[in-house]
Structure formats: C-alpha cells, structure tokens
Motif scaffolding. Structure first.
Motif, PDB file in Angstrom:
ATOM      1  N   PHE A 177     -11.051   1.344  -7.004  1.00  0.00           N
ATOM      2  CA  PHE A 177      -9.918   0.801  -6.272  1.00  0.00           C
ATOM      3  C   PHE A 177      -8.943   1.925  -5.938  1.00  0.00           C
ATOM      4  O   PHE A 177      -8.762   2.854  -6.734  1.00  0.00           O
ATOM      5  CB  PHE A 177      -9.172  -0.245  -7.106  1.00  0.00           C
ATOM      6  N   VAL A 178      -8.294   1.810  -4.786  1.00  0.00           N
ATOM      7  CA  VAL A 178      -7.207   2.707  -4.415  1.00  0.00           C
ATOM      8  C   VAL A 178      -5.956   1.863  -4.174  1.00  0.00           C
ATOM      9  O   VAL A 178      -5.966   0.978  -3.317  1.00  0.00           O
ATOM     10  CB  VAL A 178      -7.543   3.534  -3.162  1.00  0.00           C
ATOM     11  N   VAL A 179      -4.911   2.141  -4.950  1.00  0.00           N
ATOM     12  CA  VAL A 179      -3.624   1.468  -4.790  1.00  0.00           C
ATOM     13  C   VAL A 179      -2.890   2.110  -3.617  1.00  0.00           C
ATOM     14  O   VAL A 179      -2.800   3.332  -3.519  1.00  0.00           O
ATOM     15  CB  VAL A 179      -2.793   1.583  -6.079  1.00  0.00           C
ATOM     16  N   HIS A 180      -2.347   1.272  -2.724  1.00  0.00           N
ATOM     17  CA  HIS A 180      -1.618   1.741  -1.556  1.00  0.00           C
ATOM     18  C   HIS A 180      -0.130   1.427  -1.699  1.00  0.00           C
ATOM     19  O   HIS A 180       0.241   0.295  -2.046  1.00  0.00           O
ATOM     20  CB  HIS A 180      -2.115   1.046  -0.288  1.00  0.00           C
ATOM     21  N   PHE A 181       0.714   2.418  -1.391  1.00  0.00           N
ATOM     22  CA  PHE A 181       2.154   2.225  -1.340  1.00  0.00           C
ATOM     23  C   PHE A 181       2.619   2.389   0.106  1.00  0.00           C
ATOM     24  O   PHE A 181       2.180   3.301   0.813  1.00  0.00           O
ATOM     25  CB  PHE A 181       2.870   3.234  -2.236  1.00  0.00           C
ATOM     26  N   VAL A 183      -4.980   7.948 -13.661  1.00  0.00           N
ATOM     27  CA  VAL A 183      -5.376   6.999 -12.629  1.00  0.00           C
ATOM     28  C   VAL A 183      -4.321   5.925 -12.440  1.00  0.00           C
ATOM     29  O   VAL A 183      -3.583   5.578 -13.366  1.00  0.00           O
ATOM     30  CB  VAL A 183      -6.730   6.352 -13.021  1.00  0.00           C
ATOM     31  N   TRP A 184      -4.245   5.411 -11.210  1.00  0.00           N
ATOM     32  CA  TRP A 184      -3.505   4.192 -10.917  1.00  0.00           C
ATOM     33  C   TRP A 184      -4.451   3.001 -11.055  1.00  0.00           C
ATOM     34  O   TRP A 184      -5.584   3.054 -10.578  1.00  0.00           O
ATOM     35  CB  TRP A 184      -2.945   4.226  -9.493  1.00  0.00           C
ATOM     36  N   THR A 185      -3.974   1.934 -11.689  1.00  0.00           N
ATOM     37  CA  THR A 185      -4.768   0.718 -11.889  1.00  0.00           C
ATOM     38  C   THR A 185      -4.055  -0.456 -11.253  1.00  0.00           C
ATOM     39  O   THR A 185      -2.842  -0.613 -11.411  1.00  0.00           O
ATOM     40  CB  THR A 185      -4.971   0.444 -13.387  1.00  0.00           C
ATOM     41  N   PHE A 223     -10.683  -2.506 -12.806  1.00  0.00           N
ATOM     42  CA  PHE A 223      -9.428  -3.139 -12.420  1.00  0.00           C
ATOM     43  C   PHE A 223      -8.855  -3.866 -13.623  1.00  0.00           C
ATOM     44  O   PHE A 223      -9.520  -4.022 -14.652  1.00  0.00           O
ATOM     45  CB  PHE A 223      -9.613  -4.089 -11.226  1.00  0.00           C
ATOM     46  N   GLY A 224      -7.610  -4.276 -13.512  1.00  0.00           N
ATOM     47  CA  GLY A 224      -6.935  -4.927 -14.618  1.00  0.00           C
ATOM     48  C   GLY A 224      -6.722  -6.402 -14.367  1.00  0.00           C
ATOM     49  O   GLY A 224      -6.759  -6.881 -13.228  1.00  0.00           O
TER      50      GLY A 224
END
Length: 245
Positions: free
Chosen positions: A194-198, A74-76, A123-124
């Motif tokens: 959560f979804v991290v966007h680039f 997962v991306w955090t 989340f962190g």
C-alpha cells in the motif's frame, strides 16, 4: 473504491474505510521536523513513544518509534472495523495472514491489528474506542487516498471486495481506496504494498521541499484517475505519495 464515511452512531468509520495512518520511524524527532515543515503539522505526545500529528488542532496521523531496528520504516494505512478479532478470522479464511493479533492501544484508544492480503501486502485494522480516526482528511496536508499496488489485481478484487463489499461497492461509495498493478508504477520485482497519499496543492512543486529536507523522489509525477501523484521517501526511508487533486 470508497470514500471515508463516519458511522451514524458517531463511533468512527464504517467497516472497510481507511480511517488512520501512522509511520514507524527510527527517529521520531527527525520525523517531526520533516513532516512538520512539509505538511505544516504540529505534534503532541500520544502514548508510549508515539506522537499525534495535528493540523489546525485535529489529529491527522501518528509517528511512532520502531521498537526493533529490523522492522521496516513505513507508513501503514488502517481500515476501520467494529470487530477486529472477527475480521482477522475472515482475513485468514480469505487467504490473508495475521501479523499481529488485535491489541489494545494506549489508554482506551482502541485496538489495532496488522494483517496481509493473499499476496503479502500489509495493512492495519482499527477498532475504535476513544480514538475514532482522522479528525481531518481530504484537505491539503492530510490523508487523501490509499493505493494498493498488487501483482494480481483480480486476486485483490476478490479479497478486498469480499471483505469490504459495502464500503467499496455500496450505493454511497465514492473513490478513496484503489488498486493498480505493481508494474504500472514500480519495477516488476517490487512486492505488493500500500502507498499512503497525502494531499498537496502542487505535486511537482513540493518535490523540491522533499529533497531539501533530506527525502528523495522515488517516482516522478504521473497522472491517475484521482489526480497527479508522485511517490517519495522521507529522510528515514519511509515511502508515501503526494497527491494533487
């Protein structure tokens, strides 16, 4: 909700701002190959089994090896705070949970904690020391947005608005973190997350590269108030989004 804004004393980002992202992967070398080609990242050793992802020499993310195969791939996203211990207490009081208490990272880099909101979205928290967070953001190949997909958006509004009021609603706040109902994009049974966007130059165009590298398209391109988005997974199953402004 709020733009990433560095604090005036140069120690990092003001509380409640997304300041860092990392991916927990079973195979970090494979992650280096995937993201290196997808986003043009270079890498350098950081600490333990973690590597910094660099764009033009600036830190933009980290890739870490999972220490337990049962952990999710997962991306955090991490939110800045000057007092991680104090913030975890406020999170408990507001109905969230603490997954891991604040723990020092590396050699004087800072302290990290993992927490959840009342619906279980993870989340962190990052309390900076030597590592203040993103060296570069909002550019092609870097962090651009964090979207919370919640079952009850009013619960999310109350929780995050109470924790991070100044960052979200202060006089200088600009969109950098938002929330939507899960069913707007995902199946209704999907848990809150959560979804991290680039950021990318061409949302639709990059999907062919994702597929070629062994990833897959989870949600095809769709329009949002902050740009064109597609949700994808890497070749190890970690989900993230690509965003064309």
């Amino acid at each position: 909700m709020a733009e990433n804004r560095a604090s005036g004393n140069g120690t990092g980002y003001t509380e409640g701002i997304p300041c860092w992202v990392d991916a927990q992967l079973a195979d970090v070398p494979a992650g280096r190959r995937f993201y290196g080609e997808l986003f043009g990242w270079n890498f350098e050793e950081a600490y333990d089994s973690t590597v910094w992802a660099l764009l033009d020499g600036d830190r933009v993310a980290a890739l870490s090896r999972k220490t337990d195969g049962r952990m999710p791939t997962v991306w955090t996203v991490y939110f800045a705070t000057p007092d991680a211990a104090g913030l975890t207490g406020r999170i408990r009081d507001a109905g969230g949970q603490v997954v891991t208490s604040p723990t020092p990272v590396g050699a004087d880099l800072g302290s990290a904690a993992l927490v959840t909101d009342p619906e279980g979205a993870v989340f962190g928290l990052w309390q900076a020391d030597g590592h203040t967070g993103f060296g570069r953001r909002h550019e092609i190949g870097t962090f651009a947005w964090a979207e919370l997909y919640a079952r009850d958006t009013e619960v999310a509004n109350t929780f995050y608005g109470g924790l991070f009021h100044d960052a979200l609603f202060g006089p200088d706040a600009e969109p950098d973190f938002g929330r939507a109902a899960v069913e707007e994009v995902f199946p209704a049974m999907m848990p809150p997350h959560f979804v991290v966007h680039f950021r990318v130059a061409d949302c639709a165009g990059i999907l062919g590269t994702v597929n070629r590298l062994g990833g897959r398209v989870q949600v095809p391109p769709f329009e949002t108030s902050y740009g064109t988005v597609a949700v994808v997974t890497d070749d190890q199953g970690a989900s993230f989004a690509v965003l064309e402004r």
